[in-house]
Structures are given as C-alpha cells and as structure tokens.
Design a protein around this motif. Structure first.
Motif, PDB file in Angstrom:
ATOM      1  N   VAL A 128      31.832  47.477  38.759  1.00 24.30           N
ATOM      2  CA  VAL A 128      33.119  47.036  39.295  1.00 24.30           C
ATOM      3  C   VAL A 128      33.157  47.213  40.807  1.00 24.30           C
ATOM      4  CG1 VAL A 128      35.603  47.489  39.335  1.00 24.30           C
ATOM      5  CG2 VAL A 128      34.396  47.462  37.158  1.00 24.30           C
ATOM      6  N   SER A 184      41.439  46.550  41.109  1.00 28.77           N
ATOM      7  CA  SER A 184      40.334  46.342  40.164  1.00 28.77           C
ATOM      8  C   SER A 184      40.000  47.600  39.367  1.00 28.77           C
ATOM      9  CB  SER A 184      39.091  45.861  40.920  1.00 28.77           C
ATOM     10  OG  SER A 184      39.337  44.646  41.569  1.00 28.77           O
ATOM     11  N   PHE A 187      42.577  48.278  36.608  1.00 33.32           N
ATOM     12  CA  PHE A 187      42.390  47.422  35.442  1.00 33.32           C
ATOM     13  C   PHE A 187      41.203  47.890  34.616  1.00 33.32           C
ATOM     14  CE2 PHE A 187      45.009  44.295  37.781  1.00 33.32           C
ATOM     15  CZ  PHE A 187      45.846  43.887  36.739  1.00 33.32           C
ATOM     16  N   ALA A 188      40.141  48.319  35.287  1.00 34.79           N
ATOM     17  CA  ALA A 188      38.970  48.811  34.572  1.00 34.79           C
ATOM     18  C   ALA A 188      39.297  50.078  33.784  1.00 34.79           C
ATOM     19  CB  ALA A 188      37.831  49.084  35.554  1.00 34.79           C
ATOM     20  N   THR A 199      38.109  42.230  35.716  1.00 38.03           N
ATOM     21  CA  THR A 199      39.009  43.161  36.406  1.00 38.03           C
ATOM     22  C   THR A 199      39.318  42.662  37.815  1.00 38.03           C
ATOM     23  OG1 THR A 199      37.195  44.549  37.272  1.00 38.03           O
ATOM     24  CG2 THR A 199      38.070  45.105  35.098  1.00 38.03           C
ATOM     25  N   GLN A 202      41.832  39.760  37.454  1.00 31.61           N
ATOM     26  CA  GLN A 202      43.177  40.254  37.162  1.00 31.61           C
ATOM     27  C   GLN A 202      43.815  40.861  38.410  1.00 31.61           C
ATOM     28  OE1 GLN A 202      44.489  39.318  34.578  1.00 31.61           O
ATOM     29  NE2 GLN A 202      43.455  39.831  32.672  1.00 31.61           N
ATOM     30  N   SER A 203      43.014  41.580  39.188  1.00 34.86           N
ATOM     31  CA  SER A 203      43.520  42.155  40.433  1.00 34.86           C
ATOM     32  C   SER A 203      43.934  41.062  41.401  1.00 34.86           C
ATOM     33  CB  SER A 203      42.451  43.045  41.075  1.00 34.86           C
ATOM     34  OG  SER A 203      42.881  43.546  42.320  1.00 34.86           O
TER      35      SER A 203
END
Length: 282
Positions: A128, A184, A187-188, A199, A202-203
C-alpha cells in the motif's frame, strides 16, 4: 452540516486524555524505533554521495580519486540496500502507528503492540505504501510540465517571475496529489479483504472535494509544531498523537459520515455523502 474541524480536534484531545499507556510514551517508542534507529544506521553506513560532495567541495580529492575511493561497488551497493530496507521498515512502522492512532481515536484502548501491526500484514503494509509513493511520484511528474514551460518563458523574457510562478504551481500540484492518497492506510486497516490498489482508489474518491478541508486541519497544527521545535521535540510527542487522532476522525467522518466514540459511531452534525456504503460500489 459538513465536517466540523473544531469538534474533530476536541474529540482527538479527549481521546488522548487519561489513556494508558499514554500516547506520548507510545509516540516516543515509535520515534525511537524509526527516526533514532535510522540515525544510528546512517552513522555506521556512510552516504558515499554526501562524502563525495564534501570531499570535492573541500578539494581533498580530485574527481577521479573520489570515483576510485568512494564510489566503489561495495560502498554504493551497501548504502542503497540499507536505504531500501530502512524505507520498507519505516513504511511498516507507519502502518502500525496509523493503526494505533485510528484505534486511539475510536477509544479502543490501543497500546505499544499496535505499533507492530504492520508486521502482521507485512506484504500488504509495504505494498500500500509503495503504491502511494509510486502514484504520488508519477502524478507529480505531470506538474513538471507547466514548471518547465514557465522556466523557459522566464528565460526568454529574462524575468524571474515566471520561474517563481512555476515553483508555486509545482508545489501546489504535488500537495494536491499527495492528499489524494492520505486515507489509503485507513482503508487498508478497516478493510483487510480490500486489495492494495483498491485502497488508493477509495482514498482518491473519498478525498474528492475534501482536500482543502484536511489541508486546513493540517495548518491548524502548524503553531503547535513550531512550538515543539523550541521544546527540542518534547511537545511533538503530544502533538503527533493529537494530530493523528484528528486525522483518524477526518477519515471516519468522510467514510461513515460520523465521528467515532467508544460506544460506536455518532453523528452530531449530519451525514456526509462519502459513506462507506457509497464507496463500496466504486
């Protein structure tokens, strides 16, 4: 109503008050495990590029001597290897501290052990952060186009103003790009089943139209950060978990439309359009 920065910071202060272990101690351990460790390793593994610059500046060695004595394959290879390993290690530790801050903001009673959460999902925590770094660099390169054009214009007009404008444009663009991926890691952490690339998506979606809000919140801690310099960083041990908990509150609001309390999610200021159920279809 939308995101309330004052309430977010109030809840962050409340979250770090009276908990055990104290967030300042956890932050101190984090700093020791990252910054101090990096400094110690850097002391024993010298940077050949810095050495070459200093020797060349002082006139100690000629350029060809520097190449033969300093830029040896072994010395350069060892330095680059240690830089890569340190970067990966710091990414994993940053994942752990983000985990700690998120649980701190939610009143889940985190502790020192949470600093090592990144090692439990080692590949994921590294991937990530690697993708965040890679996408930030690649998108930031686009900002070089107007910068180069403005510099060329400054040269043609024999004016420094286009160059200054180019620097401002580049800095603003890099900041905007970096804020796209600020959520990020959250979300992870909240979605173990979510892919690393997802992720970032989504961020990016959650931060649309909200970068300025987080930027203003970051600026609101600037005074504390300046004061921490005059306390030799001691005040920073309080500012870091405070700001990190406020960031976690920002994430919860942008995704769930509410701030998190020990009893669950509470929304005192209405719902936000970037809820988690909305993001699942992205």
């Amino acid at each position: 109503m939308g995101y309330n920065r004052v309430e977010s910071k109030r809840l962050a202060r409340q979250a770090i008050r009276g908990v055990s272990p104290h967030p300042m101690l956890v932050t101190l351990v984090y700093v020791l495990l990252t910054g101090v460790l990096s400094y110690v390793i850097a002391y024993f593994v010298s940077n050949p590029f810095n050495m070459a610059y200093l020797y060349l500046l002082d006139g100690v060695y000629a350029p060809e001597q520097i190449y033969r004595t300093i830029f040896t394959p072994g010395r350069v290879g060892l330095f680059l290897l240690m830089e890569i390993l340190l970067t990966l290690y710091q990414w994993v530790m940053a994942f752990g501290y983000t985990s700690y801050a998120l649980r701190l903001a939610r009143g889940e009673g985190p502790g020192f052990r949470n600093l090592l959460d990144g090692f439990a999902v080692l590949g994921r925590s590294i991937l990530v952060s690697l993708l965040v770094w890679l996408f930030t660099v690649l998108w930031s390169l686009l900002g070089m186009i107007p910068y180069v054009l403005l510099v060329m214009l400054g040269v043609l007009l024999n004016s420094f103003f286009p160059v200054v404008l180019g620097i401002i444009v580049l800095v603003v663009w890099v900041v905007v790009v970096s804020y796209r991926y600020r959520l990020s890691l959250y979300f992870a952490l909240d979605n173990p089943q979510m892919g690393a690339l997802e992720t970032l998506r989504q961020s990016k979606l959650a931060m649309q139209g909200c970068k300025r809000i987080l930027f203003v919140q970051d600026l609101s801690f600037l005074g504390w950060e300046i004061l921490s310099i005059f306390t030799l960083g001691i005040l920073g041990l309080w500012v870091i978990p405070y700001a990190s908990a406020a960031d976690a509150n920002f994430y919860d609001w942008m995704v769930h439309g509410s701030f998190t309390t020990p009893g669950g999610y509470e929304s005192q200021y209405g719902q936000d359009p970037f809820r988690k159920d909305d993001l699942s279809d992205y």
